[in-house]
Motif scaffolding. Structure first.
Motif, PDB file in Angstrom:
ATOM      1  N   GLU A 161       0.855  -1.186   0.000  1.00 57.18           N
ATOM      2  CA  GLU A 161       0.000   0.000   0.000  1.00 57.18           C
ATOM      3  C   GLU A 161       0.888   1.232   0.000  1.00 57.18           C
ATOM      4  O   GLU A 161       1.689   1.435   0.918  1.00 57.18           O
ATOM      5  N   THR A 162       0.762   2.073  -1.007  1.00 57.96           N
ATOM      6  CA  THR A 162       1.586   3.270  -1.101  1.00 57.96           C
ATOM      7  C   THR A 162       0.931   4.432  -0.365  1.00 57.96           C
ATOM      8  O   THR A 162      -0.247   4.388  -0.019  1.00 57.96           O
ATOM      9  N   THR A 163       1.700   5.491  -0.169  1.00 62.19           N
ATOM     10  CA  THR A 163       1.110   6.712   0.356  1.00 62.19           C
ATOM     11  C   THR A 163       0.238   7.355  -0.711  1.00 62.19           C
ATOM     12  O   THR A 163       0.363   7.059  -1.908  1.00 62.19           O
ATOM     13  N   GLY A 164      -0.622   8.271  -0.291  1.00 62.71           N
ATOM     14  CA  GLY A 164      -1.502   8.939  -1.238  1.00 62.71           C
ATOM     15  C   GLY A 164      -0.777   9.828  -2.222  1.00 62.71           C
ATOM     16  O   GLY A 164      -1.320  10.175  -3.276  1.00 62.71           O
ATOM     17  N   LEU A 165       0.459  10.206  -1.916  1.00 60.51           N
ATOM     18  CA  LEU A 165       1.221  11.100  -2.787  1.00 60.51           C
ATOM     19  C   LEU A 165       2.278  10.362  -3.598  1.00 60.51           C
ATOM     20  O   LEU A 165       3.094  10.992  -4.267  1.00 60.51           O
ATOM     21  N   ALA A 166       2.276   9.024  -3.553  1.00 58.40           N
ATOM     22  CA  ALA A 166       3.336   8.262  -4.206  1.00 58.40           C
ATOM     23  C   ALA A 166       3.061   8.068  -5.690  1.00 58.40           C
ATOM     24  O   ALA A 166       1.930   7.834  -6.109  1.00 58.40           O
ATOM     25  N   ASP A 167       4.119   8.163  -6.479  1.00 58.79           N
ATOM     26  CA  ASP A 167       4.096   7.765  -7.884  1.00 58.79           C
ATOM     27  C   ASP A 167       4.447   6.279  -7.904  1.00 58.79           C
ATOM     28  O   ASP A 167       5.548   5.894  -7.507  1.00 58.79           O
ATOM     29  N   PRO A 168       3.542   5.407  -8.361  1.00 64.20           N
ATOM     30  CA  PRO A 168       3.813   3.967  -8.273  1.00 64.20           C
ATOM     31  C   PRO A 168       4.871   3.461  -9.247  1.00 64.20           C
ATOM     32  O   PRO A 168       5.421   2.379  -9.042  1.00 64.20           O
ATOM     33  N   ALA A 169       5.169   4.190 -10.314  1.00 64.74           N
ATOM     34  CA  ALA A 169       6.109   3.695 -11.324  1.00 64.74           C
ATOM     35  C   ALA A 169       7.467   3.312 -10.728  1.00 64.74           C
ATOM     36  O   ALA A 169       8.003   2.242 -11.050  1.00 64.74           O
ATOM     37  N   PRO A 170       8.080   4.139  -9.878  1.00 65.21           N
ATOM     38  CA  PRO A 170       9.368   3.729  -9.294  1.00 65.21           C
ATOM     39  C   PRO A 170       9.267   2.470  -8.427  1.00 65.21           C
ATOM     40  O   PRO A 170      10.247   1.745  -8.284  1.00 65.21           O
ATOM     41  N   ILE A 171       8.096   2.222  -7.853  1.00 64.13           N
ATOM     42  CA  ILE A 171       7.918   1.014  -7.049  1.00 64.13           C
ATOM     43  C   ILE A 171       7.964  -0.214  -7.954  1.00 64.13           C
ATOM     44  O   ILE A 171       8.612  -1.224  -7.641  1.00 64.13           O
ATOM     45  N   LEU A 172       7.290  -0.144  -9.103  1.00 67.31           N
ATOM     46  CA  LEU A 172       7.348  -1.243 -10.061  1.00 67.31           C
ATOM     47  C   LEU A 172       8.778  -1.424 -10.554  1.00 67.31           C
ATOM     48  O   LEU A 172       9.243  -2.548 -10.752  1.00 67.31           O
ATOM     49  N   HIS A 173       9.448  -0.311 -10.772  1.00 68.48           N
ATOM     50  CA  HIS A 173      10.852  -0.338 -11.196  1.00 68.48           C
ATOM     51  C   HIS A 173      11.694  -1.101 -10.186  1.00 68.48           C
ATOM     52  O   HIS A 173      12.546  -1.933 -10.550  1.00 68.48           O
ATOM     53  N   THR A 174      11.469  -0.852  -8.894  1.00 68.67           N
ATOM     54  CA  THR A 174      12.229  -1.525  -7.841  1.00 68.67           C
ATOM     55  C   THR A 174      11.949  -3.017  -7.825  1.00 68.67           C
ATOM     56  O   THR A 174      12.865  -3.833  -7.661  1.00 68.67           O
ATOM     57  N   LEU A 175      10.697  -3.403  -7.991  1.00 67.00           N
ATOM     58  CA  LEU A 175      10.351  -4.821  -8.011  1.00 67.00           C
ATOM     59  C   LEU A 175      11.055  -5.554  -9.155  1.00 67.00           C
ATOM     60  O   LEU A 175      11.388  -6.732  -9.040  1.00 67.00           O
ATOM     61  N   MET A 176      11.300  -4.858 -10.240  1.00 69.64           N
ATOM     62  CA  MET A 176      11.913  -5.469 -11.409  1.00 69.64           C
ATOM     63  C   MET A 176      13.435  -5.464 -11.352  1.00 69.64           C
ATOM     64  O   MET A 176      14.078  -6.315 -11.970  1.00 69.64           O
ATOM     65  N   THR A 177      14.021  -4.518 -10.630  1.00 69.11           N
ATOM     66  CA  THR A 177      15.476  -4.339 -10.682  1.00 69.11           C
ATOM     67  C   THR A 177      16.216  -4.792  -9.425  1.00 69.11           C
ATOM     68  O   THR A 177      17.400  -5.115  -9.502  1.00 69.11           O
ATOM     69  N   ASP A 178      15.563  -4.793  -8.273  1.00 69.67           N
ATOM     70  CA  ASP A 178      16.237  -5.242  -7.059  1.00 69.67           C
ATOM     71  C   ASP A 178      16.455  -6.755  -7.139  1.00 69.67           C
ATOM     72  O   ASP A 178      15.524  -7.527  -7.357  1.00 69.67           O
ATOM     73  N   HIS A 179      17.707  -7.165  -6.978  1.00 71.81           N
ATOM     74  CA  HIS A 179      18.043  -8.576  -7.203  1.00 71.81           C
ATOM     75  C   HIS A 179      17.268  -9.492  -6.263  1.00 71.81           C
ATOM     76  O   HIS A 179      16.703 -10.513  -6.701  1.00 71.81           O
ATOM     77  N   TRP A 180      17.232  -9.169  -4.976  1.00 75.84           N
ATOM     78  CA  TRP A 180      16.584 -10.060  -4.016  1.00 75.84           C
ATOM     79  C   TRP A 180      15.085 -10.155  -4.289  1.00 75.84           C
ATOM     80  O   TRP A 180      14.506 -11.249  -4.283  1.00 75.84           O
TER      81      TRP A 180
END
Length: 367
Positions: free
Chosen positions: A102-121
């Motif tokens: 659950e993101t904050t109300g002011l969050a841009d979700p795109a960087p979160i998806l980016h993190t899910l795709m790029t963080d190795h773990w």
């Protein structure tokens, strides 16, 4: 590990006051969310929302309150989830079956998806199942028109939940539905009252896996809902065309307070695409306009490949291609869906023509 074996992640987003916590509290009580790990991002030194979410033996809640998930603490997402998983293992609890962020109300979700795709773990253990965006029926239109964050949240969602629908009349609901369709024409819209929704309707919206029916691939892409843009039959652009800006000029459509305009369109190519053309074209687009490419989906007929490929990109990064059954691209037409921040569709087509042409001229430049 195959994509189908990774744990699914649902990103729950929506502007301030849209009802995310109320919805989440209903969801985690349902069997479809059994053994879910809930990650709640709070902004501020004193967290409150996590105390409003039911926590029991069947799921765990992780609070992240050191900043906004989309900008200042993306690195902490992997660390927090890893610590939660290790704690559950030490304590002998049941392994988690999925994750809800659950993101904050002011969050841009795109960087979160980016993190899910790029963080190795994270990438070795989790896959994106879908983005769910909540929109307040009473204030939705004005919020979309006034706030960049709200536009981005709605634009990249797989499903739009219209909350507090019982508080407004039908004409107002219709106006909101039309506005949302302008921002994201392919997303399913569901009306929600008092946070009640079947959790199963919000899951299984992920990138299609090899062997899935072609209809699932079509539903994931949603190409028919978008404005269609086609290349100029493979002809090389003229010098004047090649200098066309990649960024679209301002229009009279509603803009956010940051002057941003969400543009979404489908780009189709009838002939098989050479692998080097596909790679060079997408690489240059992402290099020039990565932060403006909110989300890219595609089903591609690649020359020399026995199966079509599903592509999924967020900003600068693409998920590894997924082979699909031949039926997913039965007509041989490659289709790319672009959800962007003010990118000109015509320039995207011209840039493809540049790489496709045997004697190309100078490619378009970002302006």
């Amino acid at each position: 590990m195959r994509s189908a074996d990774l744990m699914p992640v649902t990103v729950l987003t929506g502007f301030l006051g849209s009802g995310k916590t109320t919805l989440l509290n209903r969801l985690v009580r349902q069997p479809a969310m059994r053994d879910a790990l809930v990650v709640i991002n709070e902004f501020g030194d004193i967290g409150l929302d996590h105390r409003l979410v039911a926590e029991g033996d069947e799921h765990s809640v992780v609070e992240m309150s050191s900043g906004c998930l989309c900008c200042t603490i993306r690195g902490d997402l992997s660390k927090s989830v890893q610590q939660a998983c290790e704690a559950l293992e030490r304590e002998g609890g049941r392994p988690i079956s999925r994750m809800i962020i659950e993101t904050t109300g002011l969050a841009d979700p795109a960087p979160i998806l980016h993190t899910l795709m790029t963080d190795h773990w994270l990438a070795q253990r989790f896959r994106l199942d879908g983005v769910i965006c909540l929109v307040d029926a009473a204030n939705g239109v004005s919020t979309l028109n006034a706030h960049r964050e709200s536009q981005r949240q709605a634009a990249i969602a797989d499903c739009l939940l219209i909350t507090k629908a019982d508080l407004v009349d039908e004409p107002r609901l219709a106006r909101l539905s039309e506005r949302l369709a302008e921002v994201n024409p392919a997303a399913e819209q569901l009306q929600v009252k008092h946070g009640e929704v079947d959790a199963a309707r919000l899951t299984a919206r992920r990138l299609p896996a090899s062997g899935n029916p072609d209809r699932q691939a079509e539903g994931w892409l949603g190409a028919a809902a978008y404005v269609q843009v086609s290349p100029a039959a493979g002809l090389a652009p003229t010098p004047s065309e090649a200098s066309a800006p990649l960024l679209a000029p301002a229009t009279t459509s509603p803009l956010s307070r940051h002057g941003e305009q969400i543009r979404s369109f489908c780009f189709s190519v009838e002939a098989p695409i050479a692998p080097e053309v596909l790679e060079d074209w997408l690489d240059l687009l992402m290099s020039l306009l990565g932060d403006k490419m909110l989300r890219v989906k595609a089903i591609v007929n690649v020359a020399g490949q026995p199966q079509p490929l599903a592509l999924h990109g967020v900003q600068h990064i693409f998920h590894p291609p997924v082979p699909l059954p031949a039926e997913a691209c039965a007509d041989g037409v490659s289709r790319f869906v672009f959800i962007t921040s003010g990118v000109a569709p015509e320039a995207v087509a011209q840039l493809f023509d540049y790489f496709q042409a045997p004697h190309p001229t100078k490619p378009p430049q970002a302006q």
